[in-house]
Design an enzyme around this catalytic site. Structure first.
Site, PDB file in Angstrom:
ATOM      1  N   LYS A  78       0.318 -24.677   7.884  1.00 46.94           N
ATOM      2  CA  LYS A  78       0.827 -24.387   6.646  1.00 46.94           C
ATOM      3  C   LYS A  78       2.454 -24.834   6.411  1.00 46.94           C
ATOM      4  O   LYS A  78       3.184 -24.627   7.253  1.00 46.94           O
ATOM      5  CB  LYS A  78       1.008 -22.829   6.270  1.00 46.94           C
ATOM      6  CG  LYS A  78       1.160 -22.207   4.805  1.00 46.94           C
ATOM      7  CD  LYS A  78       0.769 -20.842   4.677  1.00 46.94           C
ATOM      8  CE  LYS A  78       0.974 -20.301   3.420  1.00 46.94           C
ATOM      9  NZ  LYS A  78       0.572 -18.872   3.462  1.00 46.94           N
ATOM     10  N   SER A 105      -5.480  13.464 -10.982  1.00 41.85           N
ATOM     11  CA  SER A 105      -6.247  13.615  -9.950  1.00 41.85           C
ATOM     12  C   SER A 105      -7.651  13.368 -10.139  1.00 41.85           C
ATOM     13  O   SER A 105      -8.479  13.321  -9.060  1.00 41.85           O
ATOM     14  CB  SER A 105      -6.020  15.084  -9.447  1.00 41.85           C
ATOM     15  OG  SER A 105      -6.471  15.987 -10.519  1.00 41.85           O
ATOM     16  N   GLU A 116      -7.879 -18.321   4.632  1.00 41.74           N
ATOM     17  CA  GLU A 116      -6.491 -18.350   5.403  1.00 41.74           C
ATOM     18  C   GLU A 116      -6.619 -17.343   6.477  1.00 41.74           C
ATOM     19  O   GLU A 116      -7.043 -16.135   6.232  1.00 41.74           O
ATOM     20  CB  GLU A 116      -5.511 -18.065   4.602  1.00 41.74           C
ATOM     21  CG  GLU A 116      -4.123 -18.109   5.218  1.00 41.74           C
ATOM     22  CD  GLU A 116      -2.912 -18.083   4.101  1.00 41.74           C
ATOM     23  OE1 GLU A 116      -1.848 -18.077   4.527  1.00 41.74           O
ATOM     24  OE2 GLU A 116      -3.431 -17.758   2.971  1.00 41.74           O
ATOM     25  N   SER A 137      -6.214  19.039  -9.763  1.00 44.36           N
ATOM     26  CA  SER A 137      -5.556  20.010 -10.383  1.00 44.36           C
ATOM     27  C   SER A 137      -6.162  20.585 -11.777  1.00 44.36           C
ATOM     28  O   SER A 137      -5.685  21.015 -12.359  1.00 44.36           O
ATOM     29  CB  SER A 137      -4.162  19.279 -10.653  1.00 44.36           C
ATOM     30  OG  SER A 137      -4.283  18.129 -11.540  1.00 44.36           O
ATOM     31  N   GLY A 138      -7.042  19.482 -12.195  1.00 42.89           N
ATOM     32  CA  GLY A 138      -7.610  19.642 -13.374  1.00 42.89           C
ATOM     33  C   GLY A 138      -7.115  18.508 -14.491  1.00 42.89           C
ATOM     34  O   GLY A 138      -7.449  18.431 -15.499  1.00 42.89           O
ATOM     35  N   CYS A 155      -3.145 -21.778   0.859  1.00 44.55           N
ATOM     36  CA  CYS A 155      -2.555 -20.983  -0.068  1.00 44.55           C
ATOM     37  C   CYS A 155      -1.400 -21.598  -0.656  1.00 44.55           C
ATOM     38  O   CYS A 155      -1.466 -22.491  -1.663  1.00 44.55           O
ATOM     39  CB  CYS A 155      -2.200 -19.684   0.750  1.00 44.55           C
ATOM     40  SG  CYS A 155      -2.331 -18.240  -0.593  1.00 44.55           S
ATOM     41  N   ASN A 197       8.885  24.225  -6.046  1.00 49.10           N
ATOM     42  CA  ASN A 197       8.390  23.287  -5.284  1.00 49.10           C
ATOM     43  C   ASN A 197       7.789  23.890  -3.952  1.00 49.10           C
ATOM     44  O   ASN A 197       7.072  23.239  -3.293  1.00 49.10           O
ATOM     45  CB  ASN A 197       9.346  22.329  -4.451  1.00 49.10           C
ATOM     46  CG  ASN A 197      10.151  21.468  -5.430  1.00 49.10           C
ATOM     47  OD1 ASN A 197       9.322  21.082  -6.338  1.00 49.10           O
ATOM     48  ND2 ASN A 197      11.432  20.968  -5.361  1.00 49.10           N
ATOM     49  N   LYS A 252      -2.305 -12.723 -12.418  1.00 50.98           N
ATOM     50  CA  LYS A 252      -2.288 -13.966 -11.489  1.00 50.98           C
ATOM     51  C   LYS A 252      -3.545 -15.027 -11.586  1.00 50.98           C
ATOM     52  O   LYS A 252      -3.542 -15.988 -11.229  1.00 50.98           O
ATOM     53  CB  LYS A 252      -1.841 -13.497 -10.095  1.00 50.98           C
ATOM     54  CG  LYS A 252      -1.327 -14.762  -9.258  1.00 50.98           C
ATOM     55  CD  LYS A 252      -0.725 -14.452  -8.088  1.00 50.98           C
ATOM     56  CE  LYS A 252      -1.892 -14.109  -6.865  1.00 50.98           C
ATOM     57  NZ  LYS A 252      -1.187 -14.027  -5.756  1.00 50.98           N
ATOM     58  N   GLU A 284       5.354   8.335 -12.591  1.00 48.33           N
ATOM     59  CA  GLU A 284       6.011   9.539 -11.858  1.00 48.33           C
ATOM     60  C   GLU A 284       6.818   9.110 -10.803  1.00 48.33           C
ATOM     61  O   GLU A 284       7.999   9.738 -10.696  1.00 48.33           O
ATOM     62  CB  GLU A 284       4.804  10.465 -11.445  1.00 48.33           C
ATOM     63  CG  GLU A 284       4.190  11.270 -12.645  1.00 48.33           C
ATOM     64  CD  GLU A 284       3.005  11.950 -12.289  1.00 48.33           C
ATOM     65  OE1 GLU A 284       2.421  12.911 -13.131  1.00 48.33           O
ATOM     66  OE2 GLU A 284       2.529  11.838 -10.964  1.00 48.33           O
ATOM     67  N   THR A 311      -1.933  11.816  -5.468  1.00 46.11           N
ATOM     68  CA  THR A 311      -2.512  11.589  -6.670  1.00 46.11           C
ATOM     69  C   THR A 311      -1.397  11.057  -7.871  1.00 46.11           C
ATOM     70  O   THR A 311      -1.653  11.174  -8.957  1.00 46.11           O
ATOM     71  CB  THR A 311      -3.479  12.806  -7.299  1.00 46.11           C
ATOM     72  OG1 THR A 311      -2.451  13.865  -7.439  1.00 46.11           O
ATOM     73  CG2 THR A 311      -4.575  12.954  -6.469  1.00 46.11           C
TER      74      THR A 311
END
Length: 443
Positions: free
Chosen positions: A114, A296, A45, A291-292, A150, A372, A182, A401, A396
């Site tokens: 379509k 990340s 498509e 960052s370890g 589709c 921050n 799906k 989160e 990351t």
């Protein structure tokens, strides 16, 4: 006696807006198919324009460029035995169609539009396209083809309008995005249409990443007994050739795709999404903060598998609150992946910022503001690397989160792309286990 057809399924990776480049790819595959005596090549498509085109189709000049290129491609089929079935936007009386066009014998031999325009999830087609009508089947070398685009095969009404014209074979051009839940549903919808019609189905899906969407391919052909004839590779371009004798589909090729589980597909989706975002937007490589931690670490592995270790910069930016274990882990990850590793402490920069603010914050308790500052200094540092070296910053944070707001605006949310944006924390652990157990050079 029906005329047999040799049909090639062309699962390729177009670039949105690159009409000339996509056309060149179509012509290259047509030439290969002509050399192998194929009668028809079926492309995905919107292969000419790339997909999803979104507001590009509201530019008259863009759609006109597609229309002009269609005529150019059609002219190049003159004298060829092989025809092409391609997807492209085309003009409607009041708007733009999402169309499938049969290019054969030097002209546009036929076109369908379509009908079922999806308007949910990542789709916004009702806003940008005009719905077509199921007016006819395509005639090609003695065969009557029920061509659908589709979403048209997800609903029975389109096929209901075509069945009275007694088609011989169903062909679906698709730009169906990856969703690990799906894939089975696609097979079920294919089986539904086969059960409805008693006809075999050829299903050609797009490959590639486009912004937040990834297409995994997995094109296939299925006979009227609902048995799979062949399935193309997932996560890479592929050409598959099948034969149609008027009764059933056959092939001498074996199925490439074997179900290797959800995390195989999810990891490859992350890699392909990053790789194509970098390539299609012209970045030189990737830069990220290391960052370890596990998020990340996974992002760095995806980055390396997407663009190669030589094109990845990982930066460890310790603050006074960073543990020695984190520093050691970040260095070990960078060494294991073979990336360009930079160590840039941010304590001095934090002191400068805090000193400049002290007189304004006098008498106020320290808290999230000061916390921050370190995150935003890291974002600033990564953006400096991006601007200087032409590498895109990847953030990351995982979906868990992001969902609860555990991220700092202008800090660890800095980045042009977030590979883990749709990956929950629990999946991060599973993906790391999968990658450690299945690392290979072909990713």
């Amino acid at each position: 006696m029906s005329t047999p057809l040799k049909i090639t399924l062309a699962q390729i990776n177009p670039i949105v807006g690159d009409i000339d480049g996509n056309a060149e790819k179509i012509l290259t595959i047509l030439a290969q198919a002509e050399h192998k005596a194929a009668d028809l090549v079926v492309f995905p498509e919107m292969v000419l324009s790339g997909y999803p085109v979104e507001d590009l189709v509201q530019r008259w000049s863009f759609v006109q460029a597609c229309e002009d290129k269609i005529q150019d491609l059609a002219a190049k089929t003159k004298g060829m035995n092989t025809a092409a079935l391609i997807g492209s936007p085309t003009f409607a009386e009041q708007g733009v169609y999402n169309s499938a066009l049969l290019l054969a014998n030097g002209k546009v031999a036929d076109k369908i539009n379509k009908i079922e325009l999806p308007n949910y999830g990542v789709f916004d087609e009702v806003r940008v396209f005009t719905s077509g009508d199921a007016t006819h089947v395509m005639e090609f070398k003695g065969q009557r083809l029920a061509v659908m685009i589709c979403e048209d095969i997800w609903h029975p009404r389109v096929l209901d309008q075509l069945l009275p014209q007694k088609p011989d074979l169903m062909i679906a051009l698709n730009g169906s995005p990856f969703d690990h839940e799906k894939i089975g549903v696609r097979f079920q919808r294919a089986s539904d249409r086969i059960g409805q019609s008693g006809l075999p189905l050829i299903y050609v899906n797009m490959l590639g990443g486009q912004d937040e969407i990834v297409f995994e391919g997995k094109s296939f052909a299925m006979n009227s007994d609902q048995e799979l004839v062949v399935q193309a590779d997932s996560w890479q371009e592929d050409l598959v050739t099948i034969q149609w004798d008027g009764n059933m589909l056959t092939t001498e090729e074996s199925s490439r795709t074997v179900d290797q589980g959800a995390f195989y597909d999810i990891y490859h989706a992350l890699v392909l999404g990053v790789r194509d975002y970098v390539a299609k937007n012209g970045f030189k490589g990737l830069v990220l903060g290391l960052s370890g931690g596990i998020d990340s670490a996974l992002t760095a592995a995806v980055a390396v598998d997407a663009v190669g270790a030589d094109n990845v910069i990982c930066v460890m930016m310790p603050s006074p609150y960073t543990s020695e274990e984190s520093i050691e882990d970040a260095e070990a990850i960078a060494h294991a992946l073979g990336v360009d590793y930079r160590f840039i402490p941010i304590e001095a920069a934090m002191q400068v910022i805090e000193s400049s603010l002290n007189s304004h914050f006098e008498g106020l308790e320290k808290g999230i503001t000061e916390e921050n500052i370190q995150s935003r200094l890291r974002g600033l540092t990564l953006m400096a690397f991006s601007n200087k070296f032409g590498h895109m910053v990847v953030s990351t944070g995982n979906k868990s989160e992001m969902a609860v707001g555990y991220a700092t605006l202008y800090g660890d949310m800095n980045g042009g792309y977030n590979p883990l944006k749709d990956v929950y924390k629990i999946q991060v652990f599973e993906l790391v286990k999968w990658r450690n157990a299945n690392h290979s050079e072909h990713l």
